[in-house]
Scaffold this motif. Structure first.
Motif, PDB file in Angstrom:
ATOM      1  N   VAL A 116       6.263   0.872  -3.593  1.00 40.38           N
ATOM      2  CA  VAL A 116       6.941   0.386  -2.392  1.00 40.38           C
ATOM      3  C   VAL A 116       6.330   1.110  -1.201  1.00 40.38           C
ATOM      4  CG1 VAL A 116       9.123   0.282  -1.136  1.00 40.38           C
ATOM      5  CG2 VAL A 116       9.104  -0.112  -3.603  1.00 40.38           C
ATOM      6  N   LEU A 117       5.901   0.340  -0.238  1.00 41.29           N
ATOM      7  CA  LEU A 117       5.350   0.942   0.977  1.00 41.29           C
ATOM      8  C   LEU A 117       6.383   0.808   2.081  1.00 41.29           C
ATOM      9  CD1 LEU A 117       2.959   1.984   2.754  1.00 41.29           C
ATOM     10  CD2 LEU A 117       2.347  -0.416   3.090  1.00 41.29           C
ATOM     11  N   VAL A 118       6.738   1.939   2.691  1.00 41.20           N
ATOM     12  CA  VAL A 118       7.690   1.881   3.801  1.00 41.20           C
ATOM     13  C   VAL A 118       6.887   1.848   5.101  1.00 41.20           C
ATOM     14  CG1 VAL A 118       9.663   2.953   4.911  1.00 41.20           C
ATOM     15  CG2 VAL A 118       9.339   3.196   2.452  1.00 41.20           C
ATOM     16  N   LEU A 119       7.201   0.844   5.891  1.00 44.78           N
ATOM     17  CA  LEU A 119       6.453   0.632   7.125  1.00 44.78           C
ATOM     18  C   LEU A 119       7.322   1.044   8.306  1.00 44.78           C
ATOM     19  CD1 LEU A 119       3.688  -0.740   7.435  1.00 44.78           C
ATOM     20  CD2 LEU A 119       4.874  -2.896   7.773  1.00 44.78           C
ATOM     21  N   GLY A 120       6.758   1.856   9.206  1.00 43.68           N
ATOM     22  CA  GLY A 120       7.475   2.142  10.454  1.00 43.68           C
ATOM     23  C   GLY A 120       6.902   1.214  11.511  1.00 43.68           C
ATOM     24  N   GLY A 121       6.226   1.790  12.492  1.00 37.88           N
ATOM     25  CA  GLY A 121       5.586   0.961  13.504  1.00 37.88           C
ATOM     26  C   GLY A 121       4.219   0.469  13.040  1.00 37.88           C
ATOM     27  N   GLY A 122       3.794   0.855  11.840  1.00 38.58           N
ATOM     28  CA  GLY A 122       2.471   0.470  11.331  1.00 38.58           C
ATOM     29  C   GLY A 122       1.357   1.126  12.128  1.00 38.58           C
ATOM     30  N   SER A 123       1.656   2.269  12.748  1.00 36.84           N
ATOM     31  CA  SER A 123       0.673   2.882  13.643  1.00 36.84           C
ATOM     32  C   SER A 123      -0.050   4.048  12.996  1.00 36.84           C
ATOM     33  CB  SER A 123       1.345   3.343  14.931  1.00 36.84           C
ATOM     34  OG  SER A 123       2.440   4.184  14.628  1.00 36.84           O
ATOM     35  N   ASN A 124       0.254   4.319  11.736  1.00 37.03           N
ATOM     36  CA  ASN A 124      -0.459   5.416  11.089  1.00 37.03           C
ATOM     37  C   ASN A 124      -0.928   5.013   9.703  1.00 37.03           C
ATOM     38  OD1 ASN A 124      -1.394   8.087  11.611  1.00 37.03           O
ATOM     39  ND2 ASN A 124      -0.089   8.773   9.933  1.00 37.03           N
ATOM     40  N   LEU A 125      -1.376   3.760   9.591  1.00 36.15           N
ATOM     41  CA  LEU A 125      -1.953   3.355   8.316  1.00 36.15           C
ATOM     42  C   LEU A 125      -3.085   2.366   8.533  1.00 36.15           C
ATOM     43  CD1 LEU A 125      -0.529   0.417   7.971  1.00 36.15           C
ATOM     44  CD2 LEU A 125       1.272   1.705   6.898  1.00 36.15           C
ATOM     45  N   LEU A 126      -3.913   2.282   7.503  1.00 30.91           N
ATOM     46  CA  LEU A 126      -5.020   1.334   7.530  1.00 30.91           C
ATOM     47  C   LEU A 126      -4.959   0.518   6.243  1.00 30.91           C
ATOM     48  CD1 LEU A 126      -7.683   0.221   8.695  1.00 30.91           C
ATOM     49  CD2 LEU A 126      -8.879   2.036   7.449  1.00 30.91           C
ATOM     50  N   PHE A 127      -4.823  -0.799   6.393  1.00 25.65           N
ATOM     51  CA  PHE A 127      -4.853  -1.675   5.215  1.00 25.65           C
ATOM     52  C   PHE A 127      -6.307  -1.978   4.871  1.00 25.65           C
ATOM     53  CE2 PHE A 127      -0.492  -2.773   6.662  1.00 25.65           C
ATOM     54  CZ  PHE A 127       0.176  -2.531   5.472  1.00 25.65           C
TER      55      PHE A 127
ATOM     56  N   LEU B 241       8.650  -2.360   2.836  1.00 24.53           N
ATOM     57  CA  LEU B 241      10.017  -2.235   3.340  1.00 24.53           C
ATOM     58  C   LEU B 241       9.959  -1.737   4.780  1.00 24.53           C
ATOM     59  CD1 LEU B 241      12.409  -2.204   1.133  1.00 24.53           C
ATOM     60  CD2 LEU B 241      12.592   0.180   1.780  1.00 24.53           C
ATOM     61  N   ALA B 242      10.710  -2.372   5.660  1.00 26.45           N
ATOM     62  CA  ALA B 242      10.757  -1.891   7.042  1.00 26.45           C
ATOM     63  C   ALA B 242      12.218  -1.728   7.452  1.00 26.45           C
ATOM     64  CB  ALA B 242      10.057  -2.874   7.963  1.00 26.45           C
ATOM     65  N   LEU B 243      12.572  -0.533   7.938  1.00 22.65           N
ATOM     66  CA  LEU B 243      13.950  -0.288   8.365  1.00 22.65           C
ATOM     67  C   LEU B 243      14.070  -0.569   9.852  1.00 22.65           C
ATOM     68  CD1 LEU B 243      13.805   1.323   5.645  1.00 22.65           C
ATOM     69  CD2 LEU B 243      15.581   2.768   6.615  1.00 22.65           C
ATOM     70  N   SER B 244      15.069  -1.345  10.228  1.00 25.23           N
ATOM     71  CA  SER B 244      15.150  -1.712  11.641  1.00 25.23           C
ATOM     72  C   SER B 244      16.421  -1.210  12.319  1.00 25.23           C
ATOM     73  CB  SER B 244      15.031  -3.228  11.789  1.00 25.23           C
ATOM     74  OG  SER B 244      16.059  -3.852  11.044  1.00 25.23           O
TER      75      SER B 244
END
Ligand code: EPU
Length: 347
Positions: free
Chosen positions: A51-62, A71-74
């Motif tokens: 399971v990958l938890v995504l925040g703003g997606g600003s610190n990962l590279l696909f 999963l993204a918590l809002s």
């Protein structure tokens, strides 16, 4: 929205990562209420799979597709929990945008996060890599981290002292499959204790016409101005901030390199016998600043920032990063390592 979450199958993640590279997830779960996590982790795909938890997606590279559910918590609550003398305890949900939170604290007369203005991402992502800028790390203001523990299938509250915070590092990075951060508790102050020693801050305040003691909001404004000048806005040019960590090396290595490169910046490390080198400077010396290969490139303003000029794939960005690291290794004998999490490939 059923019971606090929403599921999309075979979801595109292009708009969910600030590099703006194409990627997909077999399942994307937007969680509006963290109370739904025990139910969600009852499903086999989440319980047993990656399971990958995504925040703003600003610190990962696909560099490839997400191997399992994303999963993204809002959730967006911010609460004042109490005051003890000068200290004010604030709890913010994982889904709150980091910069919005910094502005909220300043708007409530609370100091401590001003140097961390304009960092992309969410509150929930902040403790994971212990975000830092301009002489401050978020651990300086964290009191506790609330998380869902996948192993024990329950909610936990981890004191800051138990989170193993270090430079761009924490317990959550070592054990990425165990905790899902749901909220963070901060200790802030009504009395400013400003940190102005990082190069550039005082100069920026002077340029803003502020000569005496600045207010915390003015320090934030100075940081915003510096960041806007040096770091490309991900909304306009895909990037993930610094792509490499500043390498920490034994003092003897730093001194030997400085003897042959007197202009090389050297900063204090975590202990007396280590020093932090500037990855940006090392990369700059190898001639990479402004380099472009297809749509993958290095920012012309900051050598540490890799950029996607439009249609680069994550693998192309990763390939460029590997070539940069190899050239720094060849020229200086120093290994530099990526700061963002790389999905779908190993470094
Ligand atoms: N420098 C160069 N060439 C460049 C840029 C910088 O030679 O193109 C040299 C300069 O000598 C400069 C030194 O590198 O004095 C340090 O540069 P800077 O102040 O920009 O800081 P940094 O070490 O490159 C770190 C963080 C940034 C944070 C800034 C400001 C890391 C990996 N990066 O960068 O964080 O904003 O300090 O505090 O620690 C991030 O993590 O995504 C990030 C942007």
């Amino acid at each position: 929205m059923t019971a606090g979450y929403r599921i999309v199958e075979n979801a595109r993640l292009d708009a969910r990562n600030t590099f703006g590279v194409a990627a997909r997830a077999p399942m994307l779960v937007d969680v509006a209420d963290a109370a739904a996590l025990p139910e969600l982790f009852g499903y086999a795909m989440l319980r047993d799979g990656p399971v990958l938890v995504l925040g703003g997606g600003s610190n990962l590279l696909f560099a490839g597709d997400a191997p399992g559910a994303v999963l993204a918590l809002s959730s967006q609550r911010i609460e004042l929990l109490g005051e003890v003398g000068d200290a004010v305890i604030v709890r913010a949900d994982a889904g709150v945008g980091w910069h919005d939170f910094v502005l909220w604290t300043l708007g409530h007369g609370l100091c401590g996060l001003e140097n961390l203005a304009l960092i992309p991402g969410t509150v929930g992502a902040a403790p994971i890599q212990n975000i830092g800028a301009y002489g401050v790390e978020v651990r300086d203001a964290i009191r506790a981290v609330h998380a869902f523990d996948r192993r024990d299938r329950g909610f936990v509250r981890l004191d800051a002292g138990d989170c193993d915070f270090a430079y761009r590092d924490s317990l959550f990075k070592h054990d990425p499959d165990r905790y899902i951060v749901t909220a963070v508790e901060f200790v802030l102050s009504r009395t400013p204790d400003l940190r102005l020693e990082y190069a550039g801050i005082r100069e920026e305040l002077t340029a803003m016409g502020i000569d005496g003691t600045p207010r915390a909001s003015q320090v934030a404004e100075a940081v915003i101005r510096i960041r806007q000048r040096k770091l490309p806005d991900p909304a306009r040019l895909g990037n993930a901030g610094s792509f490499f960590k500043n390498p920490i090396v034994p003092m003897a290595i730093a001194e030997a390199l400085q003897a042959t490169h007197p202009a090389m910046p050297v900063f204090r490390g975590a202990g007396d016998d280590t020093r932090k080198l500037s990855a940006a400077w090392l990369i700059d010396q190898c001639g990479w600043k402004g380099h472009r290969h297809g749509d993958a490139g290095v920012s012309a303003e900051h050598a540490l920032v890799l950029v996607n000029h439009g249609q680069a794939t994550g693998l192309q960005v990763l390939d460029l990063a590997r070539r940069i690291a190899a050239s720094v290794q060849d020229r200086f004998g120093i290994a530099i390592e990526p700061e963002p999490r790389i999905i779908g490939a190993t470094w």
